[in-house]
Design a protein around this motif. Structure first.
Motif, mmCIF file in Angstrom:
data_model
loop_
_atom_site.group_PDB
_atom_site.id
_atom_site.type_symbol
_atom_site.label_atom_id
_atom_site.label_comp_id
_atom_site.label_asym_id
_atom_site.label_seq_id
_atom_site.Cartn_x
_atom_site.Cartn_y
_atom_site.Cartn_z
ATOM 1 N N TYR A 106 0.946 -0.759 -0.066
ATOM 2 C CA TYR A 106 -0.313 0.154 0.350
ATOM 3 C C TYR A 106 0.483 1.115 0.167
ATOM 4 O O TYR A 106 0.181 1.875 -0.533
ATOM 5 C CB TYR A 106 -0.897 0.183 1.176
ATOM 6 N N ARG A 122 3.586 1.936 -1.397
ATOM 7 C CA ARG A 122 4.063 2.165 -2.154
ATOM 8 C C ARG A 122 3.558 2.890 -3.101
ATOM 9 O O ARG A 122 3.664 3.371 -4.821
ATOM 10 C CB ARG A 122 5.107 1.115 -2.762
ATOM 11 N N LYS A 123 2.340 1.852 -3.480
ATOM 12 C CA LYS A 123 1.298 1.779 -4.795
ATOM 13 C C LYS A 123 0.503 2.539 -4.410
ATOM 14 O O LYS A 123 -0.577 3.293 -5.480
ATOM 15 C CB LYS A 123 0.815 0.915 -5.276
ATOM 16 N N GLY A 124 -0.649 2.703 -3.280
ATOM 17 C CA GLY A 124 -1.763 3.581 -3.077
ATOM 18 C C GLY A 124 -2.784 2.737 -2.944
ATOM 19 O O GLY A 124 -4.295 3.039 -2.845
ATOM 20 N N PHE A 125 -2.885 1.047 -2.609
ATOM 21 C CA PHE A 125 -4.367 0.252 -2.833
ATOM 22 C C PHE A 125 -3.504 -0.639 -2.634
ATOM 23 O O PHE A 125 -2.312 -1.472 -2.640
ATOM 24 C CB PHE A 125 -4.591 0.277 -4.023
ATOM 25 N N ALA A 130 -13.923 5.702 -9.026
ATOM 26 C CA ALA A 130 -13.855 5.913 -10.251
ATOM 27 C C ALA A 130 -13.493 4.507 -11.074
ATOM 28 O O ALA A 130 -13.178 3.858 -10.485
ATOM 29 C CB ALA A 130 -12.234 6.696 -10.375
ATOM 30 N N THR A 155 -11.930 3.979 -15.266
ATOM 31 C CA THR A 155 -10.846 4.587 -15.876
ATOM 32 C C THR A 155 -10.460 3.301 -17.249
ATOM 33 O O THR A 155 -11.068 2.341 -16.525
ATOM 34 C CB THR A 155 -9.816 5.624 -15.449
ATOM 35 N N LEU A 195 -9.546 0.709 5.783
ATOM 36 C CA LEU A 195 -8.349 1.468 3.989
ATOM 37 C C LEU A 195 -8.026 -0.256 3.804
ATOM 38 O O LEU A 195 -7.277 -0.685 3.547
ATOM 39 C CB LEU A 195 -7.397 1.788 5.101
ATOM 40 N N ARG A 203 -8.213 -0.009 -0.330
ATOM 41 C CA ARG A 203 -9.176 0.381 -1.500
ATOM 42 C C ARG A 203 -8.065 -0.716 -2.346
ATOM 43 O O ARG A 203 -7.336 -1.561 -2.300
ATOM 44 C CB ARG A 203 -8.144 1.821 -2.490
ATOM 45 N N LYS A 242 -4.403 5.670 -27.965
ATOM 46 C CA LYS A 242 -3.003 6.277 -28.561
ATOM 47 C C LYS A 242 -3.144 6.238 -29.407
ATOM 48 O O LYS A 242 -2.580 7.418 -29.921
ATOM 49 C CB LYS A 242 -1.969 4.932 -27.778
ATOM 50 N N ARG A 298 5.421 9.501 -4.568
ATOM 51 C CA ARG A 298 5.613 8.001 -4.380
ATOM 52 C C ARG A 298 6.185 6.999 -5.409
ATOM 53 O O ARG A 298 6.434 5.938 -4.684
ATOM 54 C CB ARG A 298 3.684 7.598 -4.026
ATOM 55 N N ALA A 299 5.811 7.632 -6.292
ATOM 56 C CA ALA A 299 5.526 6.683 -7.704
ATOM 57 C C ALA A 299 7.437 6.609 -7.728
ATOM 58 O O ALA A 299 8.271 6.278 -7.703
ATOM 59 C CB ALA A 299 5.747 7.214 -9.077
ATOM 60 N N GLU A 316 -6.849 7.663 5.509
ATOM 61 C CA GLU A 316 -5.526 7.362 5.047
ATOM 62 C C GLU A 316 -4.393 8.334 4.829
ATOM 63 O O GLU A 316 -4.156 9.099 4.292
ATOM 64 C CB GLU A 316 -5.550 6.623 3.674
ATOM 65 N N GLY A 355 4.640 1.084 -13.873
ATOM 66 C CA GLY A 355 4.089 0.935 -13.042
ATOM 67 C C GLY A 355 2.958 1.521 -12.988
ATOM 68 O O GLY A 355 2.656 2.886 -13.177
ATOM 69 N N ASP A 356 1.656 1.662 -11.703
ATOM 70 C CA ASP A 356 0.284 2.559 -11.363
ATOM 71 C C ASP A 356 0.790 3.075 -9.855
ATOM 72 O O ASP A 356 0.673 2.223 -9.637
ATOM 73 C CB ASP A 356 -0.350 2.647 -12.500
ATOM 74 N N TYR A 357 0.243 3.925 -9.924
ATOM 75 C CA TYR A 357 0.285 4.765 -8.122
ATOM 76 C C TYR A 357 -1.041 5.447 -8.303
ATOM 77 O O TYR A 357 -1.503 6.225 -9.040
ATOM 78 C CB TYR A 357 1.628 5.478 -8.338
ATOM 79 N N TYR A 358 -1.568 5.464 -7.098
ATOM 80 C CA TYR A 358 -2.863 5.540 -6.954
ATOM 81 C C TYR A 358 -2.445 6.608 -5.624
ATOM 82 O O TYR A 358 -1.751 6.423 -4.874
ATOM 83 C CB TYR A 358 -3.443 4.794 -6.542
ATOM 84 N N ALA A 399 -4.926 9.311 -2.809
ATOM 85 C CA ALA A 399 -5.484 10.088 -2.778
ATOM 86 C C ALA A 399 -5.943 11.473 -1.763
ATOM 87 O O ALA A 399 -4.633 10.838 -0.497
ATOM 88 C CB ALA A 399 -7.304 9.517 -1.664
ATOM 89 N N ARG A 415 -4.526 9.197 -10.299
ATOM 90 C CA ARG A 415 -3.846 7.586 -10.873
ATOM 91 C C ARG A 415 -2.926 8.020 -11.877
ATOM 92 O O ARG A 415 -3.227 8.682 -12.570
ATOM 93 C CB ARG A 415 -4.819 7.001 -10.943
ATOM 94 N N VAL A 434 0.063 6.301 -14.649
ATOM 95 C CA VAL A 434 0.887 5.146 -14.721
ATOM 96 C C VAL A 434 1.924 5.399 -15.388
ATOM 97 O O VAL A 434 2.310 6.442 -16.379
ATOM 98 C CB VAL A 434 0.132 4.404 -16.056
ATOM 99 N N ARG A 457 -0.082 7.445 -18.978
ATOM 100 C CA ARG A 457 -1.936 7.779 -18.039
ATOM 101 C C ARG A 457 -2.119 8.351 -16.851
ATOM 102 O O ARG A 457 -1.159 8.042 -15.851
ATOM 103 C CB ARG A 457 -2.526 6.777 -18.402
ATOM 104 N N LYS A 479 -5.016 9.349 -14.160
ATOM 105 C CA LYS A 479 -6.253 9.894 -14.283
ATOM 106 C C LYS A 479 -6.603 10.941 -12.384
ATOM 107 O O LYS A 479 -6.120 10.738 -11.948
ATOM 108 C CB LYS A 479 -6.688 8.279 -13.571
ATOM 109 N N ARG A 490 -9.640 11.550 -10.485
ATOM 110 C CA ARG A 490 -10.950 11.376 -9.798
ATOM 111 C C ARG A 490 -11.397 12.225 -8.415
ATOM 112 O O ARG A 490 -10.201 12.697 -7.934
ATOM 113 C CB ARG A 490 -10.496 10.056 -9.229
#
Lengths: 190, 372
Positions: A23, A25-28, A55, A57, A123, A125, A186, B90-91, B239, B303-306, B308, B319, B321, B330, B332, B334
């Motif tokens: 979490y 590192r990535k946020g989910f 959301a 997307t 918490l 996500r 793209k 964070r990324a 969070e 990678g992808d990161y979120y 809030a 979010r 990518v 990408r 996003k 929200r």
């Protein structure tokens, strides 16, 4: 509601790949890969657990397959080179280079629909992903479960042309009402 | 039933609210199907100020997107700054110095108060009371002056950088902020006396536009809208990010779910924001305001990161990518009001038109943020 119990419930959805992510590192916390057919089942699990929809997307993975093949080719070339070097160092005869395997046509690139869910109390996500072929990007709508998904799906349809089958009104939301283009693809050229 | 009454019962008409109506705060259009004064159906029509920020993000570098973040929610621009820099940090794994985090919190919270003050004035204006707007703008002006002295702009801030903030505060700012806290604390009882306890306002808001907790969940409502329906959800608590865990503040929650509850949540939040600013000014550490080793050309790993953050209107999530290059693959965005407004159609069904306008005002809409 806790994340570990939820992980098991989601893993019970057929063909679902559930993985825990870091979490911080990535946020989910959970990442779930489902097939479009199983999407509604997975979302129903989240609904029953009291999640809300953050959301929806998309991501366009145009060129991903070509990049993957290039990577694989580079890897095998490097391996062959290393083998040849090792053989030369040992004073052996060089193995005859194998002709590169005939590769078929590239598999089709994909669009990805990404759904973010969050919980008001704990918490956790959850990111739900489903991959769709670019030529026929169809996924069932989840607006009967989450009415809030209605707009998010319309927006994703605007930007990516993903078709949410069963959506009550899949018309442009943010783009002009006669828009027939999808700007976040793209290969979109204005 | 007489023929006359029958035709009356089946007679509905379409009323266009906006896109240039003062009560829609910008360019929102609502297509209302009316039965007399009652709303049968309401369909918000979006996109009048759509600028495709997400596409813009894909064709400029990570840092070049920073000014865009101040131009979505123009009332709480610093929170949008924060959401974007936080996800990129964070990324890319960038550490932020402590003093910079304090400055971020101080400015963001002041900005939140200014956003709530503008909402307060505009909301009462929607309901037909003109003078509170002038009082609120008078107070808000002090915050704008303060923020201008440190960020360089008055509305569309671009103050945060990856790894810190671009300018340090001076003693004048600290003194000014403390003076403002004192001033607003003195003014709040007046606002309550003048507006909150006004019988006309109470009649206009109490039990008008009820939104249930379940409806909030189904539509993904966050911020004061869900807190006015008894859901204790604030991203700063839920969070925790930045240095919010170090501060002592309450999350105001009201159970009623009516427009009055949402009004009260925001009025109480102003005091909580002042408390946070006060504590942050007391504890403000010395040190640099920018991380030292932030690469000029940023290339976050694949990678992808979120991430809030809590804006004045709810949970704003970004979010990204990354494909490992110097531009986002990408991006996003929200935005909170997009989800908050989506419940309007269901919530205002069967309401009187003026009541629906009260409900719409209590959602605190900022259209550029919905349309992006």
């Amino acid at each position: 509601m806790n994340c570990a119990a939820l992980k098991e419930k989601l893993a019970a959805v057929p063909e679902a790949l559930v993985s825990e992510t870091d979490y911080a590192r990535k946020g989910f916390a959970l990442e779930v890969q489902v097939s479009p057919q199983q999407l509604v089942a997975a979302v129903s699990v989240l609904d029953a657990e009291g999640f809300f929809l953050e959301a929806i997307t998309g991501v366009d993975w145009l060129g991903e397959q070509a990049a993957l093949r290039k990577e694989a080719e580079a890897k095998s070339a490097a391996e062959a080179k290393a083998q040849a070097a090792a053989a030369a160092a040992a004073g052996e005869e060089l193995p005859t280079a194998e002709p590169p395997a005939e590769q078929g046509e590239l598999p089709e690139d994909e669009l990805e629909a990404v759904y973010d869910f969050n919980h008001y109390e704990s918490l956790c996500r959850v990111t739900l992903r489903t991959r769709l072929p670019r030529s026929k990007p169809e996924v069932p709508t989840i607006s009967p479960i989450y009415p809030g998904a209605n707009w998010h799906e319309r927006e994703t349809h605007d930007f990516f042309g993903i078709i949410f089958v069963g959506h009550p009104c899949l018309e442009p939301l943010l783009l002009p009402e006669d828009a027939d283009y999808h700007p976040l693809l793209k290969d979109f050229r204005p | 039933m007489s023929a006359f009454a029958q035709s009356q019962a089946n007679e509905t008409f379409v009323l266009n609210l906006g896109p240039q109506h003062p009560a829609t705060h910008g360019v929102l259009r609502v297509k209302l199907t009316m039965d007399g004064e009652y709303i049968v159906e309401a369909e918000p029509v979006l996109g009048y100020i759509h600028r495709m920020h997400e596409k813009m993000g894909e064709n400029r570098t990570w840092a070049q997107f920073l000014p865009n973040t101040g131009r979505m929610d123009y009332l709480h621009a610093l929170a949008f700054n924060h959401g974007y820099v936080a996800v990129v940090e964070r990324a890319a794994g960038i550490e932020v110095p402590e003093r910079a985090e304090y400055l971020r919190v101080i400015t963001t919270e002041l900005n939140r108060v200014s956003s709530h003050l503008l909402w307060f004035g505009a909301f009462i204006l929607d309901l037909g009371g003109f003078s509170p707007l002038l009082y609120a703008f008078d107070d808000r002006e002090h915050i704008l002056d303060l923020l201008e002295s440190v960020t360089g702009s008055r509305l569309t801030y671009c103050y945060f950088r990856f790894g810190g903030v671009y300018n340090d505060i001076d003693d004048n700012f600290a003194t000014g902020a403390r003076a403002f806290i004192k001033r607003l604390r003195g003014r709040m009882p007046m606002y309550h006396k003048l507006v909150t306890k006004n019988i006309i306002l109470m009649k206009r808001l109490q039990e008008v536009g009820p939104i249930s907790a379940e409806m909030c969940r189904k539509y993904g409502a966050t911020g004061p809208v869900c807190r006015g329906s008894g859901i204790n959800f604030d991203v700063r608590r839920h969070e925790p990010y930045s240095i919010y865990p170090e501060f002592d503040f309450e999350v105001p929650v009201y159970e009623q779910g009516d427009s009055m509850a949402r009004y009260m949540v925001r009025m109480d939040e102003m005091e909580q924001s002042l408390r946070i600013v006060e504590q942050a000014l007391d504890k403000l550490p010395e040190g640099p305001v920018m991380a030292e080793k932030v690469p000029k050309i940023l290339k976050p790993p694949k990678g992808d990161y979120y991430h809030a953050v809590e804006t004045a209107r709810g949970s704003f999530g970004v979010r990204v990518v990354s494909d490992g290059s110097n531009t986002p693959y990408r991006l996003k965005l929200r935005s909170p009001t997009f989800s908050n407004l989506s419940l309007f159609g269901e919530a205002c069904r069967g309401m009187l038109l003026p009541d629906a306008l009260a409900l719409m005002g209590s959602l605190d809409l900022v259209i550029p943020e919905i349309d992006r």
